[in-house]
Design a protein around this motif. Structure first.
Motif, PDB file in Angstrom:
ATOM      1  N   MET A   1       0.851  -1.202   0.000  1.00 31.17           N
ATOM      2  CA  MET A   1       0.000   0.000   0.000  1.00 31.17           C
ATOM      3  C   MET A   1       0.881   1.244   0.000  1.00 31.17           C
ATOM      4  O   MET A   1       1.680   1.434   0.904  1.00 31.17           O
ATOM      5  CB  MET A   1      -0.905  -0.026   1.243  1.00 31.17           C
ATOM      6  CG  MET A   1      -1.849   1.150   1.360  1.00 31.17           C
ATOM      7  SD  MET A   1      -3.271   1.037   0.307  1.00 31.17           S
ATOM      8  CE  MET A   1      -4.441   0.234   1.379  1.00 31.17           C
ATOM      9  N   SER A   2       0.736   2.090  -1.003  1.00 32.91           N
ATOM     10  CA  SER A   2       1.558   3.298  -1.051  1.00 32.91           C
ATOM     11  C   SER A   2       0.799   4.465  -0.425  1.00 32.91           C
ATOM     12  O   SER A   2      -0.432   4.489  -0.455  1.00 32.91           O
ATOM     13  CB  SER A   2       1.915   3.618  -2.506  1.00 32.91           C
ATOM     14  OG  SER A   2       0.737   3.766  -3.247  1.00 32.91           O
ATOM     15  N   MET A   4      -0.697   8.130  -0.204  1.00 33.29           N
ATOM     16  CA  MET A   4      -1.172   9.103  -1.181  1.00 33.29           C
ATOM     17  C   MET A   4      -0.679  10.489  -0.771  1.00 33.29           C
ATOM     18  O   MET A   4      -0.904  10.903   0.368  1.00 33.29           O
ATOM     19  CB  MET A   4      -2.704   9.051  -1.182  1.00 33.29           C
ATOM     20  CG  MET A   4      -3.332   9.689  -2.362  1.00 33.29           C
ATOM     21  SD  MET A   4      -5.136   9.487  -2.460  1.00 33.29           S
ATOM     22  CE  MET A   4      -5.699   9.156  -0.853  1.00 33.29           C
ATOM     23  N   ARG A   9      -4.055  13.307  -3.820  1.00 30.24           N
ATOM     24  CA  ARG A   9      -5.416  13.214  -3.260  1.00 30.24           C
ATOM     25  C   ARG A   9      -6.326  14.282  -3.876  1.00 30.24           C
ATOM     26  O   ARG A   9      -7.463  14.004  -4.243  1.00 30.24           O
ATOM     27  CB  ARG A   9      -5.365  13.381  -1.744  1.00 30.24           C
ATOM     28  CG  ARG A   9      -6.714  13.117  -1.102  1.00 30.24           C
ATOM     29  CD  ARG A   9      -6.711  13.341   0.396  1.00 30.24           C
ATOM     30  NE  ARG A   9      -8.011  13.019   0.948  1.00 30.24           N
ATOM     31  CZ  ARG A   9      -9.073  13.793   0.881  1.00 30.24           C
ATOM     32  NH1 ARG A   9      -8.994  14.961   0.267  1.00 30.24           N
ATOM     33  NH2 ARG A   9     -10.234  13.420   1.386  1.00 30.24           N
ATOM     34  N   ARG A  12      -7.172  13.334  -7.500  1.00 27.28           N
ATOM     35  CA  ARG A  12      -8.165  12.249  -7.530  1.00 27.28           C
ATOM     36  C   ARG A  12      -9.542  12.743  -7.074  1.00 27.28           C
ATOM     37  O   ARG A  12     -10.562  12.386  -7.654  1.00 27.28           O
ATOM     38  CB  ARG A  12      -7.724  11.106  -6.609  1.00 27.28           C
ATOM     39  CG  ARG A  12      -6.592  10.301  -7.192  1.00 27.28           C
ATOM     40  CD  ARG A  12      -6.262   9.125  -6.302  1.00 27.28           C
ATOM     41  NE  ARG A  12      -5.005   8.515  -6.705  1.00 27.28           N
ATOM     42  CZ  ARG A  12      -4.394   7.540  -6.035  1.00 27.28           C
ATOM     43  NH1 ARG A  12      -4.924   7.072  -4.918  1.00 27.28           N
ATOM     44  NH2 ARG A  12      -3.270   7.031  -6.474  1.00 27.28           N
ATOM     45  N   LEU A  13      -9.529  13.583  -6.034  1.00 33.55           N
ATOM     46  CA  LEU A  13     -10.801  14.093  -5.498  1.00 33.55           C
ATOM     47  C   LEU A  13     -11.547  14.910  -6.553  1.00 33.55           C
ATOM     48  O   LEU A  13     -12.742  14.709  -6.785  1.00 33.55           O
ATOM     49  CB  LEU A  13     -10.522  14.952  -4.255  1.00 33.55           C
ATOM     50  CG  LEU A  13     -11.749  15.512  -3.542  1.00 33.55           C
ATOM     51  CD1 LEU A  13     -12.534  14.388  -2.881  1.00 33.55           C
ATOM     52  CD2 LEU A  13     -11.341  16.534  -2.485  1.00 33.55           C
TER      53      LEU A  13
ATOM     54  N   LEU B   5     -15.190   8.538   1.137  1.00 31.45           N
ATOM     55  CA  LEU B   5     -14.502   9.153   0.006  1.00 31.45           C
ATOM     56  C   LEU B   5     -12.991   8.894   0.100  1.00 31.45           C
ATOM     57  O   LEU B   5     -12.345   8.552  -0.900  1.00 31.45           O
ATOM     58  CB  LEU B   5     -14.786  10.655   0.001  1.00 31.45           C
ATOM     59  CG  LEU B   5     -14.498  11.414  -1.290  1.00 31.45           C
ATOM     60  CD1 LEU B   5     -15.261  10.831  -2.457  1.00 31.45           C
ATOM     61  CD2 LEU B   5     -14.838  12.875  -1.128  1.00 31.45           C
ATOM     62  N   LEU B   9     -10.740   6.983  -2.668  1.00 36.61           N
ATOM     63  CA  LEU B   9      -9.610   7.657  -3.320  1.00 36.61           C
ATOM     64  C   LEU B   9      -8.281   6.946  -3.052  1.00 36.61           C
ATOM     65  O   LEU B   9      -7.382   6.973  -3.872  1.00 36.61           O
ATOM     66  CB  LEU B   9      -9.517   9.119  -2.865  1.00 36.61           C
ATOM     67  CG  LEU B   9     -10.705  10.006  -3.245  1.00 36.61           C
ATOM     68  CD1 LEU B   9     -10.500  11.416  -2.728  1.00 36.61           C
ATOM     69  CD2 LEU B   9     -10.926  10.031  -4.751  1.00 36.61           C
ATOM     70  N   GLY B  10      -8.190   6.290  -1.892  1.00 36.01           N
ATOM     71  CA  GLY B  10      -6.952   5.588  -1.556  1.00 36.01           C
ATOM     72  C   GLY B  10      -6.997   4.105  -1.864  1.00 36.01           C
ATOM     73  O   GLY B  10      -6.102   3.360  -1.485  1.00 36.01           O
ATOM     74  N   GLU B  12      -6.502   0.652  -3.276  1.00 38.33           N
ATOM     75  CA  GLU B  12      -5.490  -0.025  -4.098  1.00 38.33           C
ATOM     76  C   GLU B  12      -5.757  -1.520  -4.067  1.00 38.33           C
ATOM     77  O   GLU B  12      -6.385  -2.022  -3.133  1.00 38.33           O
ATOM     78  CB  GLU B  12      -4.080   0.247  -3.546  1.00 38.33           C
ATOM     79  CG  GLU B  12      -3.649   1.692  -3.694  1.00 38.33           C
ATOM     80  CD  GLU B  12      -2.211   1.904  -3.244  1.00 38.33           C
ATOM     81  OE1 GLU B  12      -1.565   0.928  -2.835  1.00 38.33           O
ATOM     82  OE2 GLU B  12      -1.751   3.047  -3.327  1.00 38.33           O
ATOM     83  N   TRP B 141      -0.259  -4.541  -8.712  1.00 39.48           N
ATOM     84  CA  TRP B 141      -0.910  -3.789  -7.635  1.00 39.48           C
ATOM     85  C   TRP B 141      -0.990  -2.326  -8.056  1.00 39.48           C
ATOM     86  O   TRP B 141      -0.017  -1.799  -8.585  1.00 39.48           O
ATOM     87  CB  TRP B 141      -0.078  -3.938  -6.348  1.00 39.48           C
ATOM     88  CG  TRP B 141      -0.752  -3.418  -5.126  1.00 39.48           C
ATOM     89  CD1 TRP B 141      -0.635  -2.161  -4.608  1.00 39.48           C
ATOM     90  CD2 TRP B 141      -1.638  -4.125  -4.274  1.00 39.48           C
ATOM     91  NE1 TRP B 141      -1.404  -2.052  -3.483  1.00 39.48           N
ATOM     92  CE2 TRP B 141      -2.024  -3.236  -3.246  1.00 39.48           C
ATOM     93  CE3 TRP B 141      -2.153  -5.427  -4.258  1.00 39.48           C
ATOM     94  CZ2 TRP B 141      -2.920  -3.621  -2.237  1.00 39.48           C
ATOM     95  CZ3 TRP B 141      -3.020  -5.793  -3.250  1.00 39.48           C
ATOM     96  CH2 TRP B 141      -3.393  -4.913  -2.254  1.00 39.48           C
ATOM     97  N   TRP B 145      -9.185   3.492  -7.732  1.00 39.22           N
ATOM     98  CA  TRP B 145     -10.366   4.328  -7.515  1.00 39.22           C
ATOM     99  C   TRP B 145     -11.240   4.499  -8.769  1.00 39.22           C
ATOM    100  O   TRP B 145     -12.469   4.560  -8.637  1.00 39.22           O
ATOM    101  CB  TRP B 145      -9.974   5.686  -6.914  1.00 39.22           C
ATOM    102  CG  TRP B 145      -9.075   6.516  -7.773  1.00 39.22           C
ATOM    103  CD1 TRP B 145      -7.722   6.475  -7.823  1.00 39.22           C
ATOM    104  CD2 TRP B 145      -9.475   7.499  -8.727  1.00 39.22           C
ATOM    105  NE1 TRP B 145      -7.246   7.360  -8.750  1.00 39.22           N
ATOM    106  CE2 TRP B 145      -8.302   8.015  -9.308  1.00 39.22           C
ATOM    107  CE3 TRP B 145     -10.707   8.003  -9.129  1.00 39.22           C
ATOM    108  CZ2 TRP B 145      -8.335   8.989 -10.298  1.00 39.22           C
ATOM    109  CZ3 TRP B 145     -10.748   8.985 -10.107  1.00 39.22           C
ATOM    110  CH2 TRP B 145      -9.565   9.473 -10.685  1.00 39.22           C
TER     111      TRP B 145
END
Lengths: 141, 277
Positions: A1-2, A4, A9, A12-13, B5, B9-10, B12, B141, B145
């Protein structure tokens, strides 16, 4: 998991919220507000097909009773073999009248023949039944 | 709402699921557009070029050859086809339809993800480079989103489709009757027993199922029943009315609703690493 970053953010938002708004606004604008901008998408089923279709039943008077007559069978059609849409569909009273005249020719000009017809619209369902006068006597409306 | 949200957005996960969607959508683009842009149909140089670029990009996208670029070019072609050629220039065929719009949106959202990290020629090349002493390939990986947008788009198609059908004309079955008369000859050509009753039942069932799919696909227990029902529903539409590639696109998009980890695990189960045969 990287992790953000704040900049990622925000990008993407903005994209996510903007696209969700666009996806929802299109059908709302077209289907609720009745807008006609084609760039917005509506999701209607066959809105441009079968917009006005009529159901026509022909009936012949036999022994003081009206009995159903099948134009389909008299004109030699079957589920496997039927003509083009323009000939088989009776979409207007004048089409039903012309088909009735052909049936009079097949059944004999001294027959008493009428049609019961109702037409539908894409949004309204079927209308009221309309009954013609004797088609073989030059009737019909 | 804000936490939800942030989770989206996060988000993965494994890229195998989006790779399958990439493969299927590339081939659906072929099915939808390749014949319509064949040289024998249209000799205009611009249209020929457009068709060639779209079909080539979609082919590369399907097989994962320069996946990121190919998916982006496919997406751009479809947006250009729908909004410019279709809507702006009025060339409705073959661009401006609900099913081509859904296809376009899906490809645009796929272009926002690195779909080539799994099940692609790109991946195969990367593995081969590693075998020859090169760098290890990037893991399967990635941020997912945009997959939420793909799911939402399909749910919206059902929701707004159901809204449009929530009226007496459709629920009484008369709209379906009109459709059958239009495509099957006339009311005299449709001689099924209990036809009117069947159409009423069909009208109500369609609307119930569409609302069910719009909301229920998001929940795993409901998916078990809704996906088979949806596939049967789309098969029936496919076999009854002209729907283009709508049915196949929708059925493939059900796949987007599974958890990426579940899809990844399916591959592990079906194609284990030990290939001693």
């Amino acid at each position: 998991m990287s992790e953000m970053t704040p900049a990622t953010r925000i990008v993407r938002l903005v994209l996510f919220v903007g696209l969700v708004a666009w996806m929802n606004f299109g059908p709302f604008y077209r289907q609720v507000l009745d807008g006609d901008n084609q760039h917005m998408r509506e999701f209607r089923m066959y809105g441009t097909r079968a917009r006005r279709t009529c159901q026509v039943h022909f009936e012949q008077k036999q022994k003081d009773a009206w009995k159903p007559v099948s134009r389909w069978e008299i004109e030699g059609y079957s589920f496997q073999k039927f003509p083009g849409r323009a000939r088989r569909m009776l979409d207007k009273p004048k089409d039903a009248l012309a088909a009735g005249r052909r049936l009079c020719g097949a059944l004999g000009e001294d027959s008493e023949l009428r049609y019961r017809m109702r037409c539908g619209h894409v949004r309204d369902g079927w209308g009221e039944w309309d009954v013609s006068e004797d088609l073989c006597a030059g009737g019909g409306r | 709402m804000s936490r939800l949200l942030d989770r989206v957005l996060g988000w993965e996960g494994s890229t195998r699921q989006i790779a399958i969607l990439r493969f299927a959508m590339g081939l659906i683009i072929w099915a939808e557009y390749a014949q319509k842009h064949a040289a024998f149909r249209n000799h205009a140089p611009g249209d020929l070029l457009f068709g060639a670029v779209l079909v080539t990009a979609a082919g590369c996208m399907a097989f994962g050859l320069f996946s990121r670029v190919a998916t982006a070019v496919s997406a751009l072609c479809m947006v250009y086809g729908y909004h410019y050629l279709g809507v702006h220039l009025g060339q409705k065929e073959p661009f401006v339809h609900a099913h081509t719009y859904v296809l376009m949106c899906t490809v645009v959202f796929l272009a926002m993800m690195p779909t080539g990290r799994s099940l692609s020629v790109d991946r195969w090349w990367a593995l081969r480079r590693e075998e020859r002493g090169g760098p290890a390939p990037v893991p399967e990986w990635a941020p997912l989103w945009p997959l939420a947008l793909i799911r939402l788009q399909l749910a919206l198609v059902y929701f707004w489709g159901a809204i449009d059908k929530t009226n007496v004309a459709f629920l009484s079955g008369s709209r379906l009757q009109q459709m059958y008369y239009y495509y099957y000859g006339s009311h005299e050509g449709v001689r099924l027993p209990f036809f009117d009753e069947l159409m009423t039942l069909g009208g109500i069932a369609t609307v119930v199922l569409e609302y069910g799919l719009a909301f229920g696909l998001w929940f795993a227990p409901a998916r078990k029943w809704l996906i088979p029902a949806g596939i049967i529903f789309h098969l029936m539409i496919y076999l009854s009315f002209p729907v283009g590639t709508f049915s196949v696109t929708s059925c493939v998009l059900y796949f987007a609703f599974f958890a990426p980890a579940t899809v990844h695990a399916w591959f592990g189960r079906m194609a284990p690493a030990d290939t001693s045969v």
